[in-house]
Design a protein around this motif. Structure first.
Motif, mmCIF file in Angstrom:
data_model
loop_
_atom_site.group_PDB
_atom_site.id
_atom_site.type_symbol
_atom_site.label_atom_id
_atom_site.label_comp_id
_atom_site.label_asym_id
_atom_site.label_seq_id
_atom_site.Cartn_x
_atom_site.Cartn_y
_atom_site.Cartn_z
ATOM 1 N N ALA A 43 -8.614 -1.770 2.407
ATOM 2 C CA ALA A 43 -9.315 -2.660 3.334
ATOM 3 C C ALA A 43 -8.478 -3.881 3.707
ATOM 4 N N GLY A 44 -7.664 -4.379 2.800
ATOM 5 C CA GLY A 44 -6.826 -5.545 3.091
ATOM 6 C C GLY A 44 -5.902 -5.322 4.269
ATOM 7 N N PRO A 45 -5.061 -4.278 4.242
ATOM 8 C CA PRO A 45 -4.200 -4.027 5.391
ATOM 9 C C PRO A 45 -4.978 -3.723 6.677
ATOM 10 N N LEU A 93 0.837 -1.203 0.000
ATOM 11 C CA LEU A 93 0.000 0.000 0.000
ATOM 12 C C LEU A 93 0.874 1.255 0.000
ATOM 13 N N ALA A 94 1.932 1.242 0.801
ATOM 14 C CA ALA A 94 2.840 2.391 0.828
ATOM 15 C C ALA A 94 3.477 2.610 -0.541
ATOM 16 N N LEU A 95 3.895 1.525 -1.200
ATOM 17 C CA LEU A 95 4.472 1.668 -2.543
ATOM 18 C C LEU A 95 3.449 2.207 -3.533
ATOM 19 N N ASP A 96 2.202 1.734 -3.426
ATOM 20 C CA ASP A 96 1.155 2.243 -4.322
ATOM 21 C C ASP A 96 0.893 3.726 -4.105
ATOM 22 N N LEU A 97 1.045 4.191 -2.876
ATOM 23 C CA LEU A 97 0.784 5.594 -2.578
ATOM 24 C C LEU A 97 1.984 6.494 -2.871
ATOM 25 N N VAL A 98 3.196 5.999 -2.561
ATOM 26 C CA VAL A 98 4.395 6.831 -2.691
ATOM 27 C C VAL A 98 5.027 6.729 -4.082
#
Length: 115
Positions: free
Chosen positions: A91-93, A72-77
């Motif tokens: 929702a997964g995390p 998720l962090a990679l998808d956002l950053v």
């Protein structure tokens, strides 16, 4: 024994490919391509230590939650072209972290017994 059997099978497959196709292309020169092996060894070692103190369930949930949070962090950053962060991506995390919280709650044995 697992590593010996795996290495033997890989060596046999490589020899068959060497005979059938010929020698391989030279290996890439980028040093960071080769970090996966040592990082995998560290990951397995830390996992083995954590299972001993936390147990299999909590260690597994923690590893899954960490992987989901990292992705998720990679998808956002650092999103790749076409990356869309939707509800399920978040929702997964959140569900994995909720499972960790649920696992660590102090359950009373009396609540789990049926009358």
């Amino acid at each position: 024994m697992n590593f010996v059997a795996g290495s033997t099978l890989l060596l046999a497959a490589w020899l068959v490919k060497l005979i059938a196709v010929g020698p391989p292309e030279p290996l890439p020169g980028d040093w960071w391509y080769y970090l996966g092996g040592p990082m995998g060894c560290v990951f397995i070692g830390i996992g083995a230590l954590l299972v001993r103190s936390l147990g299999v369930l909590l260690t597994g949930l923690g590893m899954i939650a960490g992987q989901l949070l990292g992705s998720l962090a990679l998808d956002l950053v650092l999103p790749t072209p076409g990356t869309v962060v939707v509800f399920a991506t978040v929702a997964g995390p959140v569900l994995a972290l909720g499972a960790i919280i649920l696992t660590t709650l102090p359950w009373s044995r009396g609540l789990l017994k049926r009358s």
